[in-house]
Structures are given as C-alpha cells and as structure tokens.
Scaffold this motif. Structure first.
Motif, mmCIF file in Angstrom:
data_model
loop_
_atom_site.group_PDB
_atom_site.id
_atom_site.type_symbol
_atom_site.label_atom_id
_atom_site.label_comp_id
_atom_site.label_asym_id
_atom_site.label_seq_id
_atom_site.Cartn_x
_atom_site.Cartn_y
_atom_site.Cartn_z
ATOM 1 N N TRP A 20 0.819 -1.214 0.000
ATOM 2 C CA TRP A 20 0.000 0.000 0.000
ATOM 3 C C TRP A 20 0.858 1.273 0.000
ATOM 4 O O TRP A 20 0.958 1.951 -1.003
ATOM 5 C CB TRP A 20 -0.937 -0.023 1.221
ATOM 6 C CG TRP A 20 -1.805 1.194 1.331
ATOM 7 C CD1 TRP A 20 -1.671 2.232 2.206
ATOM 8 C CD2 TRP A 20 -2.937 1.515 0.520
ATOM 9 N NE1 TRP A 20 -2.631 3.169 2.002
ATOM 10 C CE2 TRP A 20 -3.437 2.758 0.984
ATOM 11 C CE3 TRP A 20 -3.590 0.890 -0.533
ATOM 12 C CZ2 TRP A 20 -4.543 3.376 0.410
ATOM 13 C CZ3 TRP A 20 -4.698 1.505 -1.101
ATOM 14 C CH2 TRP A 20 -5.157 2.727 -0.625
ATOM 15 N N ARG A 21 1.503 1.604 1.124
ATOM 16 C CA ARG A 21 2.161 2.907 1.261
ATOM 17 C C ARG A 21 3.337 3.093 0.317
ATOM 18 O O ARG A 21 3.587 4.201 -0.162
ATOM 19 C CB ARG A 21 2.621 3.100 2.717
ATOM 20 C CG ARG A 21 2.912 4.565 3.044
ATOM 21 C CD ARG A 21 3.315 4.801 4.476
ATOM 22 N NE ARG A 21 4.581 4.178 4.793
ATOM 23 C CZ ARG A 21 4.742 3.231 5.711
ATOM 24 N NH1 ARG A 21 3.706 2.818 6.416
ATOM 25 N NH2 ARG A 21 5.923 2.696 5.952
ATOM 26 N N PHE A 26 2.259 1.629 -8.124
ATOM 27 C CA PHE A 26 1.249 2.676 -7.971
ATOM 28 C C PHE A 26 1.729 3.883 -7.174
ATOM 29 O O PHE A 26 1.108 4.949 -7.225
ATOM 30 C CB PHE A 26 -0.008 2.101 -7.319
ATOM 31 C CG PHE A 26 -0.729 1.100 -8.181
ATOM 32 C CD1 PHE A 26 -0.775 1.260 -9.561
ATOM 33 C CD2 PHE A 26 -1.350 0.000 -7.625
ATOM 34 C CE1 PHE A 26 -1.432 0.345 -10.369
ATOM 35 C CE2 PHE A 26 -2.014 -0.922 -8.424
ATOM 36 C CZ PHE A 26 -2.051 -0.750 -9.805
ATOM 37 N N VAL A 27 2.806 3.728 -6.398
ATOM 38 C CA VAL A 27 3.324 4.859 -5.610
ATOM 39 C C VAL A 27 4.696 5.296 -6.118
ATOM 40 O O VAL A 27 4.909 6.472 -6.422
ATOM 41 C CB VAL A 27 3.418 4.484 -4.112
ATOM 42 C CG1 VAL A 27 4.032 5.636 -3.307
ATOM 43 C CG2 VAL A 27 2.033 4.139 -3.566
ATOM 44 N N LEU A 194 -3.691 4.425 -11.632
ATOM 45 C CA LEU A 194 -2.989 5.432 -10.817
ATOM 46 C C LEU A 194 -3.971 6.453 -10.257
ATOM 47 O O LEU A 194 -3.868 6.863 -9.094
ATOM 48 C CB LEU A 194 -1.916 6.138 -11.659
ATOM 49 C CG LEU A 194 -0.658 5.324 -11.978
ATOM 50 C CD1 LEU A 194 0.253 6.107 -12.921
ATOM 51 C CD2 LEU A 194 0.093 4.967 -10.698
ATOM 52 N N LEU A 195 -4.939 6.868 -11.086
ATOM 53 C CA LEU A 195 -5.952 7.814 -10.601
ATOM 54 C C LEU A 195 -6.750 7.213 -9.458
ATOM 55 O O LEU A 195 -6.974 7.861 -8.430
ATOM 56 C CB LEU A 195 -6.897 8.194 -11.752
ATOM 57 C CG LEU A 195 -6.345 9.172 -12.790
ATOM 58 C CD1 LEU A 195 -7.315 9.310 -13.953
ATOM 59 C CD2 LEU A 195 -6.108 10.541 -12.148
ATOM 60 N N PHE A 197 -5.906 4.654 -7.451
ATOM 61 C CA PHE A 197 -5.068 4.397 -6.282
ATOM 62 C C PHE A 197 -4.789 5.692 -5.519
ATOM 63 O O PHE A 197 -4.864 5.721 -4.290
ATOM 64 C CB PHE A 197 -3.754 3.751 -6.733
ATOM 65 C CG PHE A 197 -3.046 2.999 -5.650
ATOM 66 C CD1 PHE A 197 -3.416 1.712 -5.316
ATOM 67 C CD2 PHE A 197 -2.002 3.581 -4.949
ATOM 68 C CE1 PHE A 197 -2.762 1.008 -4.306
ATOM 69 C CE2 PHE A 197 -1.332 2.893 -3.937
ATOM 70 C CZ PHE A 197 -1.717 1.599 -3.626
ATOM 71 N N ASN A 198 -4.481 6.758 -6.236
ATOM 72 C CA ASN A 198 -4.215 8.035 -5.563
ATOM 73 C C ASN A 198 -5.469 8.570 -4.870
ATOM 74 O O ASN A 198 -5.385 9.157 -3.783
ATOM 75 C CB ASN A 198 -3.691 9.062 -6.576
ATOM 76 C CG ASN A 198 -2.247 8.800 -6.946
ATOM 77 O OD1 ASN A 198 -1.487 8.247 -6.170
ATOM 78 N ND2 ASN A 198 -1.868 9.176 -8.151
ATOM 79 N N TRP A 199 -6.631 8.392 -5.519
ATOM 80 C CA TRP A 199 -7.878 8.842 -4.902
ATOM 81 C C TRP A 199 -8.136 8.090 -3.606
ATOM 82 O O TRP A 199 -8.528 8.687 -2.595
ATOM 83 C CB TRP A 199 -9.039 8.624 -5.871
ATOM 84 C CG TRP A 199 -10.362 9.022 -5.287
ATOM 85 C CD1 TRP A 199 -10.859 10.287 -5.145
ATOM 86 C CD2 TRP A 199 -11.349 8.135 -4.721
ATOM 87 N NE1 TRP A 199 -12.096 10.243 -4.537
ATOM 88 C CE2 TRP A 199 -12.417 8.948 -4.265
ATOM 89 C CE3 TRP A 199 -11.429 6.753 -4.573
ATOM 90 C CZ2 TRP A 199 -13.549 8.397 -3.676
ATOM 91 C CZ3 TRP A 199 -12.557 6.203 -3.971
ATOM 92 C CH2 TRP A 199 -13.599 7.025 -3.533
ATOM 93 N N ARG A 201 -5.881 6.671 -1.630
ATOM 94 C CA ARG A 201 -4.898 7.085 -0.630
ATOM 95 C C ARG A 201 -5.255 8.445 -0.034
ATOM 96 O O ARG A 201 -5.164 8.656 1.174
ATOM 97 C CB ARG A 201 -3.499 7.139 -1.247
ATOM 98 C CG ARG A 201 -2.958 5.782 -1.654
ATOM 99 C CD ARG A 201 -1.559 5.903 -2.194
ATOM 100 N NE ARG A 201 -0.614 6.172 -1.125
ATOM 101 C CZ ARG A 201 0.421 6.994 -1.212
ATOM 102 N NH1 ARG A 201 0.634 7.652 -2.329
ATOM 103 N NH2 ARG A 201 1.237 7.162 -0.209
ATOM 104 N N GLU A 202 -5.679 9.385 -0.893
ATOM 105 C CA GLU A 202 -6.057 10.707 -0.388
ATOM 106 C C GLU A 202 -7.308 10.622 0.478
ATOM 107 O O GLU A 202 -7.423 11.310 1.506
ATOM 108 C CB GLU A 202 -6.298 11.652 -1.565
ATOM 109 C CG GLU A 202 -5.013 12.051 -2.278
ATOM 110 C CD GLU A 202 -5.271 12.988 -3.437
ATOM 111 O OE1 GLU A 202 -6.445 13.363 -3.636
ATOM 112 O OE2 GLU A 202 -4.305 13.327 -4.141
#
Length: 217
Positions: A20-21, A26-27, A194-195, A197-199, A201-202
């Motif tokens: 995840w982090r 994806f990160v 990526l969109l 995954f970032n959404w 995480r935010e």
C-alpha cells in the motif's frame, strides 16, 4: 541500543508497506517496462509477478546475509551478480515449466536483472537489515508488484480479448478493444489505476486527519 532493537522488529507494516504505502508501481512508479509490456494477459502478469518476487526475496536474503562481508566499494557490482544468479534460476524454471509462457514473456525475464525495484531494495533495505526482516519486506514488495501487474492484466485481457485467464467472459457478441492489448492500452489502463489508487490514498488520509481532529477536541 534501544534504537537498534526497534529497527530489527518485524511488524505487519514491514510486509504491508510494499502493498500500500510504498507500492512499487502505484506509488514509486518503478519497473514500468514489464508493467506495460507483459500485462496484456492475466497469466503473463502472474508469471512475471511471481518471477520478480522470487528474485526479490532470494537476492534480499543473500545480500542481507553477506552485508557485513561485502566491501562497500564493490557492493553494487556484487548485488547485480547475486540478482543475476537468481534471474538465471527463474529463467530456467520458466523454460522447464512452459515454453509458451517463456516465449510470451520474452526478454523481460532476463531484464529482471535491471529492475529498479530489486536493486533498490538490495541497496536501501537488505544491506541494512537482518535476513528475516529482509525476506518479509521483499515478500511484501513482490506481492505489491504482483498485485499491480494483476490489476493491469485483468483489465487489459478483459477488454482487449473478452477473456479472463483464457475463459470467455462476454460471449461471442463482444467486440474486443484490440488497443487494450497493445502498448497504448497499457498506458491507458495504468493511468486509470494510478488515478484510482491516488484517490483511495487521499481519501484514507482525509479520514485519518478527520479522526485525529475529532479526538483532539
């Protein structure tokens, strides 16, 4: 001494951070060549993910075991030799299991040697930590990499061929989106993941901040 003991502890985060982090795809956006090249089917994605995880765990273990005897001046060259040894092993194993799969993955099996995830992990983590912790961390990183490949491979095979693991999903009426199994399709699907995954995480970060604010009052 107390700080050293804390560093040697193996926690759930040692494994989960790679998923995840600090997900390598994806990160950190590492290993993009195999991510885009071999994810045109689920089987290829799983095979590349498992092969990379095997090399990651094997090289991390050996680097960690030898970290105190490898001279600093030649450490990178030594790491590459160690990684290349495990890549050769996995190369022969895949050839023995399935020649079709070996041909489908092509030169990307040998190119695992220069995968930034593996060399970076050897230098940044395995060379500074004990073997068991390096194994757990390598397994987490490899799992995160495999999950990312699987995410891309599932969407590309489903839309590009109308199948999943070779089984027809949409029936004979479905018109495959051929672009999805071509290189441009890899960029489209990676961008979409990526969109998402970032959404996620935010959103998680906002919820955690909101909870901290509530508890602080």
């Amino acid at each position: 001494m107390a700080g050293r003991k804390r560093d040697d502890r193996i926690t759930a985060d040692t494994f989960l951070e790679g998923i995840w982090r600090e997900n390598p795809v994806f990160v950190m956006l590492l290993g993009m060549c195999p991510v885009l090249a071999v994810t045109n089917s689920v089987m290829n994605a799983i095979a590349m993910g498992v092969a990379t995880t095997f090399v990651l765990i094997g090289s991390s273990t050996l680097v960690s075991l030898l970290r105190n005897v490898i001279p600093k001046q030649v450490r990178i060259a030594t790491y590459i030799v160690i990684i290349a040894t495990f890549v050769t092993i996995v190369d022969y194993i895949i050839q023995a299991i399935s020649l079709d799969l070996y041909n489908a993955l092509g030169a990307f099996i040998q190119l695992i040697v220069v995968n930034c995830i593996i060399l970076g992990r050897a230098e940044a983590f395995a060379s500074k930590n004990r073997p068991l912790k390096s194994i757990v961390s390598g397994l987490g990183m490899g799992s995160g990499f495999t999950i990312a490949l699987l995410c891309l491979g599932s969407v590309r095979e489903l839309l590009g061929s109308g199948t999943l693991l070779g089984f027809n999903v949409f029936g004979s009426q479905f018109e495959p989106w051929v672009v999805m199994i071509l290189p441009p399709g890899g960029f489209f699907v990676l961008g979409a993941w990526l969109l998402l995954f970032n959404w996620l995480r935010e959103r998680k970060a906002r919820l955690e901040l909101k909870e901290e604010t509530v508890h602080a009052r």
